[in-house]
Scaffold this motif. Sequence first.
Motif, mmCIF file in Angstrom:
data_model
loop_
_atom_site.group_PDB
_atom_site.id
_atom_site.type_symbol
_atom_site.label_atom_id
_atom_site.label_comp_id
_atom_site.label_asym_id
_atom_site.label_seq_id
_atom_site.Cartn_x
_atom_site.Cartn_y
_atom_site.Cartn_z
ATOM 1 N N ALA A 28 33.413 43.144 31.000
ATOM 2 C CA ALA A 28 34.436 44.153 30.696
ATOM 3 C C ALA A 28 34.046 45.507 31.272
ATOM 4 C CB ALA A 28 34.648 44.254 29.190
ATOM 5 N N ALA A 85 28.815 37.384 23.793
ATOM 6 C CA ALA A 85 29.328 38.737 23.562
ATOM 7 C C ALA A 85 28.732 39.725 24.558
ATOM 8 C CB ALA A 85 29.033 39.170 22.124
ATOM 9 N N ASN A 111 29.102 46.144 16.931
ATOM 10 C CA ASN A 111 29.343 44.700 16.836
ATOM 11 C C ASN A 111 28.224 43.907 17.515
ATOM 12 O OD1 ASN A 111 31.685 45.566 15.651
ATOM 13 N ND2 ASN A 111 33.059 44.628 17.130
ATOM 14 N N LEU A 112 27.752 44.389 18.657
ATOM 15 C CA LEU A 112 26.639 43.722 19.331
ATOM 16 C C LEU A 112 25.384 43.785 18.464
ATOM 17 C CD1 LEU A 112 27.169 45.052 22.968
ATOM 18 C CD2 LEU A 112 27.757 42.783 22.087
ATOM 19 N N TRP A 166 30.400 39.032 27.873
ATOM 20 C CA TRP A 166 31.775 39.533 27.860
ATOM 21 C C TRP A 166 31.792 41.050 28.022
ATOM 22 C CZ3 TRP A 166 36.496 37.181 27.744
ATOM 23 C CH2 TRP A 166 37.595 38.004 27.484
ATOM 24 N N ASP A 167 30.907 41.735 27.304
ATOM 25 C CA ASP A 167 30.875 43.196 27.366
ATOM 26 C C ASP A 167 30.460 43.675 28.753
ATOM 27 O OD1 ASP A 167 31.207 45.737 25.976
ATOM 28 O OD2 ASP A 167 29.032 45.948 26.222
ATOM 29 N N THR A 201 26.087 35.640 20.406
ATOM 30 C CA THR A 201 25.500 36.906 20.861
ATOM 31 C C THR A 201 25.401 36.934 22.379
ATOM 32 O OG1 THR A 201 24.259 37.110 18.796
ATOM 33 C CG2 THR A 201 23.488 38.425 20.672
ATOM 34 N N ARG A 237 38.628 46.829 28.007
ATOM 35 C CA ARG A 237 38.192 47.209 26.670
ATOM 36 C C ARG A 237 36.846 46.553 26.359
ATOM 37 N NH1 ARG A 237 41.121 49.045 22.042
ATOM 38 N NH2 ARG A 237 39.960 48.544 20.157
ATOM 39 N N ARG A 238 35.921 47.362 25.824
ATOM 40 C CA ARG A 238 34.549 46.918 25.575
ATOM 41 C C ARG A 238 34.355 46.462 24.144
ATOM 42 N NH1 ARG A 238 30.938 49.819 28.841
ATOM 43 N NH2 ARG A 238 29.393 48.411 27.998
ATOM 44 N N ILE A 239 33.280 45.740 23.917
ATOM 45 C CA ILE A 239 32.864 45.366 22.565
ATOM 46 C C ILE A 239 32.066 46.540 22.013
ATOM 47 C CG2 ILE A 239 31.439 43.798 21.199
ATOM 48 C CD1 ILE A 239 32.035 41.632 23.286
ATOM 49 N N PRO A 240 32.411 47.041 20.837
ATOM 50 C CA PRO A 240 31.646 48.174 20.270
ATOM 51 C C PRO A 240 30.170 47.808 20.095
ATOM 52 C CG PRO A 240 33.680 47.841 19.057
ATOM 53 C CD PRO A 240 33.532 46.663 19.989
ATOM 54 N N GLU A 241 29.311 48.794 20.334
ATOM 55 C CA GLU A 241 27.870 48.564 20.192
ATOM 56 C C GLU A 241 27.518 48.102 18.788
ATOM 57 O OE1 GLU A 241 25.698 52.011 21.449
ATOM 58 O OE2 GLU A 241 26.080 51.597 23.564
#
Length: 88
Positions: free
Chosen positions: A26, A19, A38-39, A22-23, A16, A32-36
């Motif tokens: 990014a 992530a 997924n977080l 990383w987001d 977590t 490209r972002r990590i979708p919310e």
Amino acid sequence: MTAALCLFLAAINIATLLAFWWDKDAARAARRRIPERNLLALALFGGTPAAFAARQMFRHKTRKQPFSTYLMVIAAAQAGGALGLALA
């Protein structure tokens, strides 16, 4: 708490934290972002402490709605579940 559960919680919290980092990276680099969702899923599966820590460490998703509300609901549900287990 079993050793396997402790190991799982440590791993999900590390994942977590990474992530969120990383987001944030990014977002700064326009990648490209990590979708919310997924977080939030990482938080739901046990990464809530790292999610709150990462928000402060990286100043990421601190004012974002409804993300903040969803994270608070997840934390409240987990606290309620833990309390229920402790009292049972």
